[in-house]
Design a protein around this motif. Sequence first.
Motif, mmCIF file in Angstrom:
data_model
loop_
_atom_site.group_PDB
_atom_site.id
_atom_site.type_symbol
_atom_site.label_atom_id
_atom_site.label_comp_id
_atom_site.label_asym_id
_atom_site.label_seq_id
_atom_site.Cartn_x
_atom_site.Cartn_y
_atom_site.Cartn_z
ATOM 1 N N LEU A 201 58.831 26.700 -4.251
ATOM 2 C CA LEU A 201 58.460 27.570 -5.361
ATOM 3 C C LEU A 201 57.229 27.061 -6.111
ATOM 4 N N PRO A 202 57.122 25.743 -6.414
ATOM 5 C CA PRO A 202 55.886 25.271 -7.062
ATOM 6 C C PRO A 202 54.632 25.500 -6.222
ATOM 7 N N MET A 203 54.722 25.325 -4.900
ATOM 8 C CA MET A 203 53.550 25.560 -4.054
ATOM 9 C C MET A 203 53.175 27.038 -4.039
ATOM 10 N N THR A 204 54.187 27.903 -4.017
ATOM 11 C CA THR A 204 53.922 29.339 -4.083
ATOM 12 C C THR A 204 53.301 29.707 -5.424
ATOM 13 N N GLU A 205 53.847 29.156 -6.484
ATOM 14 C CA GLU A 205 53.357 29.433 -7.839
ATOM 15 C C GLU A 205 51.911 28.985 -8.021
ATOM 16 N N GLN A 206 51.516 27.922 -7.359
ATOM 17 C CA GLN A 206 50.147 27.439 -7.502
ATOM 18 C C GLN A 206 49.166 28.187 -6.610
ATOM 19 N N THR A 207 49.577 28.508 -5.397
ATOM 20 C CA THR A 207 48.611 29.042 -4.437
ATOM 21 C C THR A 207 48.448 30.561 -4.503
ATOM 22 N N LEU A 208 49.542 31.305 -4.524
ATOM 23 C CA LEU A 208 49.445 32.755 -4.415
ATOM 24 C C LEU A 208 48.706 33.381 -5.598
ATOM 25 N N PRO A 209 49.083 33.088 -6.843
ATOM 26 C CA PRO A 209 48.328 33.670 -7.959
ATOM 27 C C PRO A 209 46.871 33.209 -7.974
ATOM 28 N N THR A 210 46.632 31.941 -7.667
ATOM 29 C CA THR A 210 45.271 31.421 -7.689
ATOM 30 C C THR A 210 44.391 32.137 -6.680
ATOM 31 N N LEU A 211 44.903 32.320 -5.452
ATOM 32 C CA LEU A 211 44.125 32.991 -4.421
ATOM 33 C C LEU A 211 43.820 34.435 -4.804
ATOM 34 N N LEU A 212 44.823 35.176 -5.265
ATOM 35 C CA LEU A 212 44.609 36.589 -5.588
ATOM 36 C C LEU A 212 43.660 36.758 -6.767
ATOM 37 N N ILE A 213 43.814 35.922 -7.783
ATOM 38 C CA ILE A 213 42.920 36.000 -8.940
ATOM 39 C C ILE A 213 41.500 35.618 -8.543
ATOM 40 N N ARG B 235 46.389 20.243 -4.587
ATOM 41 C CA ARG B 235 45.909 19.234 -3.639
ATOM 42 C C ARG B 235 46.964 18.990 -2.567
ATOM 43 N N SER B 236 47.171 20.008 -1.766
ATOM 44 C CA SER B 236 48.083 19.939 -0.626
ATOM 45 C C SER B 236 47.366 20.562 0.567
ATOM 46 N N SER B 237 47.882 20.306 1.758
ATOM 47 C CA SER B 237 47.279 20.894 2.956
ATOM 48 C C SER B 237 47.290 22.415 2.877
ATOM 49 N N TYR B 238 48.408 22.966 2.430
ATOM 50 C CA TYR B 238 48.527 24.419 2.336
ATOM 51 C C TYR B 238 47.609 24.972 1.248
ATOM 52 N N GLY B 239 47.588 24.318 0.085
ATOM 53 C CA GLY B 239 46.752 24.793 -1.012
ATOM 54 C C GLY B 239 45.281 24.798 -0.663
ATOM 55 N N GLN B 240 44.804 23.705 -0.070
ATOM 56 C CA GLN B 240 43.393 23.633 0.300
ATOM 57 C C GLN B 240 43.077 24.571 1.467
ATOM 58 N N SER B 241 44.064 24.865 2.295
ATOM 59 C CA SER B 241 43.860 25.839 3.367
ATOM 60 C C SER B 241 43.693 27.242 2.790
ATOM 61 N N ASN C 87 42.993 18.847 2.997
ATOM 62 C CA ASN C 87 43.251 18.061 1.793
ATOM 63 C C ASN C 87 42.773 16.628 1.913
ATOM 64 N N GLU C 88 42.342 16.217 3.100
ATOM 65 C CA GLU C 88 41.824 14.869 3.264
ATOM 66 C C GLU C 88 40.487 14.723 2.537
ATOM 67 N N GLU D 186 32.951 23.229 -3.343
ATOM 68 C CA GLU D 186 33.777 23.699 -4.454
ATOM 69 C C GLU D 186 33.927 22.606 -5.506
ATOM 70 N N SER D 187 34.014 23.023 -6.760
ATOM 71 C CA SER D 187 34.206 22.063 -7.852
ATOM 72 C C SER D 187 35.611 21.483 -7.802
ATOM 73 N N ASP D 188 35.777 20.320 -8.410
ATOM 74 C CA ASP D 188 37.115 19.720 -8.499
ATOM 75 C C ASP D 188 38.075 20.646 -9.236
ATOM 76 N N LYS D 189 37.566 21.374 -10.213
ATOM 77 C CA LYS D 189 38.417 22.283 -10.985
ATOM 78 C C LYS D 189 38.996 23.368 -10.088
ATOM 79 N N VAL D 190 38.162 23.935 -9.238
ATOM 80 C CA VAL D 190 38.630 24.979 -8.332
ATOM 81 C C VAL D 190 39.599 24.407 -7.308
ATOM 82 N N ARG D 191 39.264 23.262 -6.750
ATOM 83 C CA ARG D 191 40.140 22.663 -5.756
ATOM 84 C C ARG D 191 41.488 22.296 -6.367
ATOM 85 N N ASP D 192 41.471 21.779 -7.589
ATOM 86 C CA ASP D 192 42.721 21.449 -8.271
ATOM 87 C C ASP D 192 43.557 22.705 -8.524
#
Length: 468
Positions: free
Chosen positions: A346-358, A288-294, A207-208, A278-284
Amino acid sequence: MPQPSPACSDFHSTHLLSRRSILRVGGMGLFGMTLPRLLGAMEAAKIEKRVAKAKSVIFLFQWGGPSHLETFDMKPDAPSGIRGFHKPMSSNVDGIQVNSLLPKTAQIMDKVTLIRSVHHNMKNHNSAGYYALSGHAPPSDDQRLKDTPDLFPAYTSVADVMLPSRLEIPTSVHLPFVISDGTQTPGQFASFLGKARDPFLVTKDPNEPNFALPELSLPDGITYERLAARREMQKLVDNQSRLLEYSAAARGLDGYYEKALAMLHSSQVREAFDLGKESDKVRDSYGRSSYGQSCLLARRLVEAGVKFVTVTFDPNIGGRVTTSGGWDTHGFDNTRMFPIIEQRHLPMTEQTLPTLLIDLDQRGLLDETLVVWVGEFGRTPRVNKSLSRDHWPFCYTALMAGGGTKRGFVYGASDKNGEHPADKPVKPDDLAATMYHLMGIDPHHELHDLANRPVPLSYGNVIEGVIA
């Protein structure tokens, strides 16, 4: 220094090579046939050929222990004191409900299998964490359990032995944290397989803004050709001093250096780790967290051919603040579980898990990429005096998606209060066996430990009911 054990062939067979053969192979280094490559080819040739439904695995490890009752196995009809303070919501699969704070996650239940009957007896983080990351039960339920060569290696290291990638692409990657609770949690590295089988470790924060890996760039004034020439000279010296014949540790380090050198020279590896592609849209979209970008980086890595990527949620068990930490929400220090998971987990799960699978599905990668979302245990069905939940390994939920698993499916069940499995109980050993099977690996293939004793990759059974 522990000696690495060859895992895909009899330990002694590698020692039957004569000194003349070893030196002859060493002398062929300039032509690309180094000893590590020869030994790797010998090992790979003895691995049983099996059909792999999952070409890659992304293992999303939820350190700290998420509550199954606040995520994927809610009990709204349980009595007060057991049911939580959140409401369930219907998903896009009939009969599957999730937390109403996870509406995007509810819309990807048609892509996943929920295993609601995972259980074991380890109540401490380090012992349970080792179990989750290796698929082998620890010798005792001891919070002081340390990473020693007599424990079993990580999934990532087993993948490195059983499914070696071509030299320049790392077979396995661990990011972005090495987890610990007092001491470093075992099960993250190669143990008796030796240093050369450690996963490629990434602890730089993806995320840096200027995320980059120094391992993939040369110092100023040093060219790859100059570095390679020095390496060839070192191998010739090693051959002459017979280090390759007598030192297994030297062989392991030789393989480690070979990998590092190849990665330095690979534009494909550098591009895979370049999140700037990656585009800013995809990264967003990943957060924008260490876990999300990982999680985004994990997708890029499996696209590049990495076989196993472990992504850890946080380096610490956490549970006291909303800005950092894992899922260990006891309510210590006058904190409360529910506000913490509402604002962080829960917000981090909600952002990362669906995004990754989709994202994987839209790229045509989900069918060949197994995604596993699981912690080391769940939380107590009964809410404690601090209006929070404690450790509960006796029943919790694991989520699997893609890689040959069923879609929109629930396997097993917990009892009415989520305390114990009521149907089709599953142990972490069985999860391990299932992952290996989907990767095309015989779960009962034997490795050899430091004492040259045969030990199976898994003592579990493949969960046939989750396989599509």
